[in-house]
Design a protein around this motif. Sequence first.
Motif, short mmCIF file in Angstrom:
data_model
loop_
_atom_site.label_atom_id
_atom_site.label_comp_id
_atom_site.label_asym_id
_atom_site.label_seq_id
_atom_site.Cartn_x
_atom_site.Cartn_y
_atom_site.Cartn_z
N THR A 1 -6.77 76.13 21.26
CA THR A 1 -5.53 75.65 20.67
C THR A 1 -5.70 75.75 19.18
N VAL A 2 -4.60 75.77 18.48
CA VAL A 2 -4.72 75.83 17.02
C VAL A 2 -5.21 74.48 16.52
N LEU B 1 -7.37 85.31 17.95
CA LEU B 1 -8.54 85.24 18.82
C LEU B 1 -8.86 86.62 19.34
N ARG C 1 -9.59 92.70 22.57
CA ARG C 1 -8.21 92.48 22.16
C ARG C 1 -8.16 91.42 21.07
N GLU D 1 -5.60 88.66 19.86
CA GLU D 1 -4.36 88.04 20.31
C GLU D 1 -3.97 86.90 19.39
N LEU D 2 -2.69 86.59 19.43
CA LEU D 2 -2.20 85.43 18.69
C LEU D 2 -2.12 84.25 19.64
N ASN D 3 -2.49 83.09 19.13
CA ASN D 3 -2.41 81.90 19.96
C ASN D 3 -0.96 81.46 20.09
N ALA D 4 -0.74 80.53 20.99
CA ALA D 4 0.62 80.03 21.22
C ALA D 4 1.18 79.44 19.93
N GLY D 5 2.42 79.77 19.65
CA GLY D 5 3.08 79.20 18.48
C GLY D 5 2.75 79.91 17.18
N VAL D 6 1.91 80.91 17.25
CA VAL D 6 1.55 81.66 16.05
C VAL D 6 2.54 82.83 15.89
N ILE D 7 3.26 82.82 14.82
CA ILE D 7 4.36 83.78 14.63
C ILE D 7 3.95 84.86 13.64
N TRP E 1 1.67 79.55 11.40
CA TRP E 1 1.70 78.53 12.44
C TRP E 1 1.99 77.20 11.77
N ASP F 1 4.04 93.70 22.68
CA ASP F 1 3.40 92.80 23.64
C ASP F 1 2.40 91.87 22.96
N PHE G 1 -0.58 92.07 21.22
CA PHE G 1 -2.03 92.09 20.96
C PHE G 1 -2.44 93.46 20.43
#
Lengths: 433, 368
Positions: B22-23, B42, B47, B49-55, B75, B129, B131
């Motif tokens: 989590t952030v 991460l 890959r 990837e962006l964590n949840a909520g990361v714009i 974020w 998508d 990533f």
Amino acid sequence: MLNVRDYSFTIKGKRIRHVSHTRTTFILGLVVLLCSACSKQPANDAVGTASDFQKQLQTQLIQAKPGDVITIPPGVHPINRGLSLNVSGVTLRGAGMDQSILSFKGQLQGAEGLLVNASDFTIEDLAIEDTPGDGLKVNGGRNIIIRRVRTEWTNGPHENNGAYGIYPVQVENLLLEESVAIGASDAGLYVGQSRNVVVRNNRAEYNVAGIEIENTFNADVYGNTATGNTGGILVFNMPDLPQPGHSTRVYQNIVSGNNTDNFGAEGTPVASVPAGSGIVVNSNDRVEIFDNDIADNDTANIIVSSYYATGFQGTRELAAAYDPYPETIYIYDNRFSGGGSSPDGLDLKALKVAMFGLRGRFPDVLWDGYVNPDKLDASGKLKPEFGICVRNGAAEVLNADLANGSSNIVVGDSQHACDHEKLPAVVLAPPLG
Amino acid sequence: MRRLALLFLAGVLIGCSQPARTVLVHPAGQPPALLSEWGVVLASRQRLELNAGVIPYELNAPLFSDYALKLRTVWMPAGTSAQYDASREFEFPPGTIISKTFYYRKAPGWSADRPVVVMSNVAHELPADGFLSLDEYQLIETRLLVRYAEGWHAYPYVWNAAQDDATLEFAGDVRALELVGEASRQNINYVVPDANQCGGCHTPDHAAAELRPLGPKAWQLNRPYAWWGDAANQLGHWADAGLLAGAPQAWPAAIPATDEWRVKVYLDANCAHCHNPAGAADTSALHLNIEAPVDRHYGLCKTPVAVGRGSGDRPYDIYPGRPDDSILLYRMQHTDPAIAMPELGRSAIHTEGVALVRAWIAAMPGEC
């Protein structure tokens, strides 16, 4: 720790690939705890290779706290990137300016060796050598002490040397003392756009400008030795800057043999300085020059000139706020010897030969003669309060009358037998040193 | 007790080997050693990837950074939003993390020992998508700006050889890269700035000495961004997602598509963090911020102040009709630290930027 909450994220049904997660606050807290245990910085490695030293010094500068003293041990320390300090109240101290040497030969990055953006800063007893750009720059800040710092380009004067040795700009309350600057392709010791400044007991050699005070007010420059530069000590005002300069005292300096060919890049203000210039006042007001030993500067021991004589202006009007004329200049009780016998540049050479013969010499003070037409008296000369006053025994002023194509060159005009009120000494507040 | 201590130690070790999922906003001045512990971007299984909520977001005029691709993200803590501002960067709430990841597409012949990478002139290549395949891309560094109650902090992280995490490097780093363009190759020393040098750009008000983000301003964000999946203005998406408060009824007009405006946005993005009336380079009185009129302070027939050999023996910053007599162009055309502008973050010459400014000066009427 900030209050951080987990939240899911969907926008207009758009499916976004994210790392999925669900955690309780408890676990979140635990993770924070565990991770903060990992975040402890490893102890600094012992200084072995140069690169370890550099990294350690950078890290010390970055993590400095007010009151810290960062020491530079004896030795030659190669540094390949610009160093910087952004924390106020820090002292950077070496073991002596011939012992603790930061060498920037081959520097990859950074327009200066050390850049300081901080107040209450002291740097002393170290050397900065061979930076591609400036040696030490202090940009902004109050209460700055620069003491026994040497900046040098070790290959001697060369056009590829960095511009400034020691370069405080837009600072207030500055003590620059007992330092040495050698080989700068612009100015060795340069104080720009500053106020309340003492520059004393320094040595400047083989720079284009030895010591330059530019767009600065309330500056005392004394006890310095400027030799072998293109110009020894310069007091300049340039246009378009946030602050005009005035009120500089230049006294008890040794300014001799500043005859090195000008190796500055064209386009820079100092590129207009003829080799063989002792003390030069350009477009600055209320400058007092007294009790100096000024000798053997082959163009002239003192030059007083306006922006118009530099050839920079082009066809466009200067900004209305800029005063391009040197006014209220007071030269007295200096000891002159030699100088003026071999001026730089064809025009000056021809003028010298025409007026004084092959073996003759210019008078000790050369003035370009540009005057503000709004500040003249009925006889067409500068009103006394703006005059170029010289009370210096037999020393004479040559007015080159450049404004009128040198049609009326005059030596020894009585208008220069005048006096101005003396400037007060600069008081550093709070006292420094 | 000893057993408990051992258990705790094991917990620490496990905690260290697992990136946060989590952030996390770590306390000011106590950045973790690994980027993954922030949980913003991460890397795993080849890959990023962006964590949840990361714009992620995109700018109209990005800073040139040695032809790197740059993935910018923001974020904010749940329930908070940035305050819109028409002229300066948005005011972000405490807890905001802005990240910028610098990366390159691998070129043919790439190996970990000999990183040959593609020169890119686009902002970034984050697919819809969300990533990045690390088979295709090499990550260099990720810079974080973290907003605390007292202000922003900057932390530089450098990606490791395994490309599974990045390490905090206060002192920055230097990476040798071979850049490959369509018709050119060059070797550069890519310089990761040290933590102080973050402030070399991110302190647009030099006397205030406060770090600030530079990109997230209305005029920079005022554009569509394909990642959102449509052609709508990304500012609108921010507002709809509750990330932006105080937004105006209508977004600002687009920047005119003229040569002069192209130059003005380019010089703003690349120069104005120092060259503005309150910036570190106000000592030069050269102001290249987008609001500044094209006059003497913009360099027009302006003589330099403390340029040193950066003048290139040229008389004026901008000499109308005469790009080869203009100091501004000279400094863009060099990488020598005594000459190069910007002073930080550029080891290669931006040929396209040089061409843009050259054409503008060449077409400019008038005399000095």
